[in-house]
Design a protein around this motif. Structure first.
Motif, mmCIF file in Angstrom:
data_model
loop_
_atom_site.group_PDB
_atom_site.id
_atom_site.type_symbol
_atom_site.label_atom_id
_atom_site.label_comp_id
_atom_site.label_asym_id
_atom_site.label_seq_id
_atom_site.Cartn_x
_atom_site.Cartn_y
_atom_site.Cartn_z
ATOM 1 N N LYS A 87 -10.979 -7.532 -3.118
ATOM 2 C CA LYS A 87 -12.010 -6.549 -3.463
ATOM 3 C C LYS A 87 -12.519 -5.835 -2.211
ATOM 4 O O LYS A 87 -12.677 -4.610 -2.203
ATOM 5 C CB LYS A 87 -13.164 -7.214 -4.200
ATOM 6 N N ALA A 88 -12.745 -6.572 -1.150
ATOM 7 C CA ALA A 88 -13.231 -5.977 0.096
ATOM 8 C C ALA A 88 -12.198 -5.017 0.691
ATOM 9 O O ALA A 88 -12.550 -3.956 1.210
ATOM 10 C CB ALA A 88 -13.576 -7.072 1.104
ATOM 11 N N ILE A 89 -10.925 -5.359 0.584
ATOM 12 C CA ILE A 89 -9.868 -4.476 1.088
ATOM 13 C C ILE A 89 -9.826 -3.189 0.264
ATOM 14 O O ILE A 89 -9.696 -2.097 0.821
ATOM 15 C CB ILE A 89 -8.509 -5.205 1.078
ATOM 16 N N GLN A 90 -9.952 -3.295 -1.046
ATOM 17 C CA GLN A 90 -9.960 -2.099 -1.899
ATOM 18 C C GLN A 90 -11.102 -1.169 -1.517
ATOM 19 O O GLN A 90 -10.954 0.047 -1.555
ATOM 20 C CB GLN A 90 -10.083 -2.488 -3.367
ATOM 21 N N ASP A 91 -12.249 -1.745 -1.158
ATOM 22 C CA ASP A 91 -13.410 -0.940 -0.788
ATOM 23 C C ASP A 91 -13.306 -0.348 0.611
ATOM 24 O O ASP A 91 -13.903 0.684 0.889
ATOM 25 C CB ASP A 91 -14.691 -1.789 -0.872
ATOM 26 N N ARG A 92 -12.567 -0.996 1.490
ATOM 27 C CA ARG A 92 -12.607 -0.626 2.901
ATOM 28 C C ARG A 92 -11.372 0.132 3.407
ATOM 29 O O ARG A 92 -11.482 0.927 4.328
ATOM 30 C CB ARG A 92 -12.789 -1.895 3.714
ATOM 31 N N ALA B 245 -6.199 3.465 1.376
ATOM 32 C CA ALA B 245 -4.810 3.535 0.927
ATOM 33 C C ALA B 245 -4.751 2.930 -0.469
ATOM 34 O O ALA B 245 -5.466 1.966 -0.769
ATOM 35 C CB ALA B 245 -3.894 2.766 1.878
ATOM 36 N N ALA B 246 -3.914 3.495 -1.297
ATOM 37 C CA ALA B 246 -3.772 2.989 -2.663
ATOM 38 C C ALA B 246 -2.970 1.692 -2.656
ATOM 39 O O ALA B 246 -1.951 1.582 -1.974
ATOM 40 C CB ALA B 246 -3.066 4.018 -3.526
ATOM 41 N N ILE B 247 -3.432 0.695 -3.413
ATOM 42 C CA ILE B 247 -2.703 -0.568 -3.531
ATOM 43 C C ILE B 247 -1.762 -0.440 -4.717
ATOM 44 O O ILE B 247 -2.183 -0.244 -5.852
ATOM 45 C CB ILE B 247 -3.675 -1.748 -3.720
ATOM 46 N N PHE C 189 0.823 -1.203 0.000
ATOM 47 C CA PHE C 189 0.000 0.000 0.000
ATOM 48 C C PHE C 189 0.862 1.260 0.000
ATOM 49 O O PHE C 189 1.939 1.283 0.589
ATOM 50 C CB PHE C 189 -0.866 0.060 1.266
ATOM 51 N N GLN C 190 0.338 2.311 -0.615
ATOM 52 C CA GLN C 190 0.918 3.661 -0.548
ATOM 53 C C GLN C 190 0.025 4.482 0.365
ATOM 54 O O GLN C 190 -1.180 4.526 0.186
ATOM 55 C CB GLN C 190 0.962 4.300 -1.936
ATOM 56 N N LEU C 191 0.627 5.132 1.349
ATOM 57 C CA LEU C 191 -0.127 5.946 2.306
ATOM 58 C C LEU C 191 0.186 7.417 2.107
ATOM 59 O O LEU C 191 1.304 7.793 1.761
ATOM 60 C CB LEU C 191 0.247 5.558 3.740
ATOM 61 N N TYR C 192 -0.816 8.243 2.361
ATOM 62 C CA TYR C 192 -0.646 9.690 2.271
ATOM 63 C C TYR C 192 -1.099 10.311 3.581
ATOM 64 O O TYR C 192 -2.049 9.860 4.203
ATOM 65 C CB TYR C 192 -1.495 10.260 1.120
ATOM 66 N N ALA C 193 -0.427 11.350 4.014
ATOM 67 C CA ALA C 193 -0.806 12.155 5.174
ATOM 68 C C ALA C 193 -0.783 11.394 6.489
ATOM 69 O O ALA C 193 -1.553 11.701 7.388
ATOM 70 C CB ALA C 193 -2.178 12.788 4.956
ATOM 71 N N CYS C 194 0.085 10.412 6.617
ATOM 72 C CA CYS C 194 0.276 9.764 7.921
ATOM 73 C C CYS C 194 1.429 10.477 8.615
ATOM 74 O O CYS C 194 2.567 10.416 8.165
ATOM 75 C CB CYS C 194 0.600 8.279 7.755
ATOM 76 N N GLU C 195 1.109 11.140 9.703
ATOM 77 C CA GLU C 195 2.122 11.920 10.408
ATOM 78 C C GLU C 195 2.924 11.096 11.401
ATOM 79 O O GLU C 195 4.028 11.470 11.768
ATOM 80 C CB GLU C 195 1.454 13.099 11.114
ATOM 81 N N ASP C 196 2.349 9.974 11.859
ATOM 82 C CA ASP C 196 3.058 9.115 12.799
ATOM 83 C C ASP C 196 2.560 7.682 12.654
ATOM 84 O O ASP C 196 1.630 7.405 11.902
ATOM 85 C CB ASP C 196 2.902 9.622 14.233
ATOM 86 N N LEU C 197 3.195 6.771 13.381
ATOM 87 C CA LEU C 197 2.828 5.362 13.268
ATOM 88 C C LEU C 197 1.428 5.089 13.812
ATOM 89 O O LEU C 197 0.750 4.162 13.356
ATOM 90 C CB LEU C 197 3.858 4.498 13.995
ATOM 91 N N LYS C 198 0.982 5.900 14.756
ATOM 92 C CA LYS C 198 -0.370 5.743 15.290
ATOM 93 C C LYS C 198 -1.413 5.978 14.187
ATOM 94 O O LYS C 198 -2.384 5.237 14.057
ATOM 95 C CB LYS C 198 -0.591 6.706 16.451
ATOM 96 N N ALA C 199 -1.210 6.989 13.366
ATOM 97 C CA ALA C 199 -2.117 7.267 12.251
ATOM 98 C C ALA C 199 -2.066 6.143 11.214
ATOM 99 O O ALA C 199 -3.086 5.775 10.636
ATOM 100 C CB ALA C 199 -1.761 8.595 11.606
ATOM 101 N N CYS D 56 4.264 3.863 3.364
ATOM 102 C CA CYS D 56 3.878 2.602 2.737
ATOM 103 C C CYS D 56 3.666 1.521 3.787
ATOM 104 O O CYS D 56 4.091 1.665 4.933
ATOM 105 C CB CYS D 56 4.913 2.150 1.709
ATOM 106 N N ALA D 57 2.985 0.469 3.374
ATOM 107 C CA ALA D 57 2.722 -0.665 4.256
ATOM 108 C C ALA D 57 2.594 -1.917 3.403
ATOM 109 O O ALA D 57 2.119 -1.860 2.271
ATOM 110 C CB ALA D 57 1.446 -0.441 5.046
ATOM 111 N N THR D 58 3.016 -3.041 3.952
ATOM 112 C CA THR D 58 2.874 -4.327 3.281
ATOM 113 C C THR D 58 2.168 -5.280 4.235
ATOM 114 O O THR D 58 2.632 -5.508 5.343
ATOM 115 C CB THR D 58 4.237 -4.899 2.867
ATOM 116 N N TRP D 59 1.042 -5.808 3.777
ATOM 117 C CA TRP D 59 0.241 -6.738 4.568
ATOM 118 C C TRP D 59 0.124 -8.049 3.809
ATOM 119 O O TRP D 59 -0.015 -8.067 2.597
ATOM 120 C CB TRP D 59 -1.143 -6.168 4.835
ATOM 121 N N THR D 60 0.147 -9.146 4.560
ATOM 122 C CA THR D 60 0.012 -10.466 3.973
ATOM 123 C C THR D 60 -1.151 -11.188 4.630
ATOM 124 O O THR D 60 -1.308 -11.138 5.850
ATOM 125 C CB THR D 60 1.307 -11.276 4.140
ATOM 126 N N ILE D 61 -1.943 -11.847 3.792
ATOM 127 C CA ILE D 61 -3.085 -12.622 4.260
ATOM 128 C C ILE D 61 -2.886 -14.052 3.783
ATOM 129 O O ILE D 61 -2.699 -14.297 2.588
ATOM 130 C CB ILE D 61 -4.404 -12.051 3.720
#
Length: 113
Positions: free
Chosen positions: A95-100, A103-105, A30-40, A71-76
């Motif tokens: 599909k459910a992750i894209q909707d919910r 963050a851009a994949i 994932f690509q993340l935008y506007a995350c100021e810290d790890l909590k966000a 950025c973030a990398t998640w594995t299922i």
């Protein structure tokens, strides 16, 4: 495959059905935008564990980029009775992750074992 599972499969007890588990791995970058810290960042991915982490046939984990804010990398990992069942389940989850998830994949990698 673990040695214990291999021994069980090789015993070949004719009275018990042979069960060959199938595993599917879905890795999303994932690509993340506007995350100021790890909590966000953690807040943006709360649904990953809250929704899919409670499913009995799934295991969900952040597998890379834990300290990165952009950025973030998640594995299922999904378990099922057939490769086709696993593939359909992973399609549904993606599909459910894209909707919910907000963050851009950037990249999706799948593997059926």
């Amino acid at each position: 495959m673990s040695e214990a599972l291999r021994k069980l499969l090789n015993q070949g007890n004719p009275q018990q059905p042979v069960i060959t588990p199938h595993v599917g791995i879905l890795t999303l970058h994932f690509q993340l935008y506007a995350c100021e810290d790890l909590k966000a960042k953690r807040k943006a991915f709360t649904a990953m564990k809250a929704v899919w982490g409670r499913e009995p046939d799934l295991a969900v984990a952040e597998t890379a980029d834990q300290d990165a804010l952009d950025c973030a990398t998640w594995t299922i990992a999904a378990l099922g009775g057939s490769s086709q069942q696993i593939s359909q389940r992973l399609d549904q989850i993606e599909k459910a992750i894209q909707d919910r998830i907000d963050a851009a994949i950037l990249d999706v990698h799948r593997e059926i074992l």
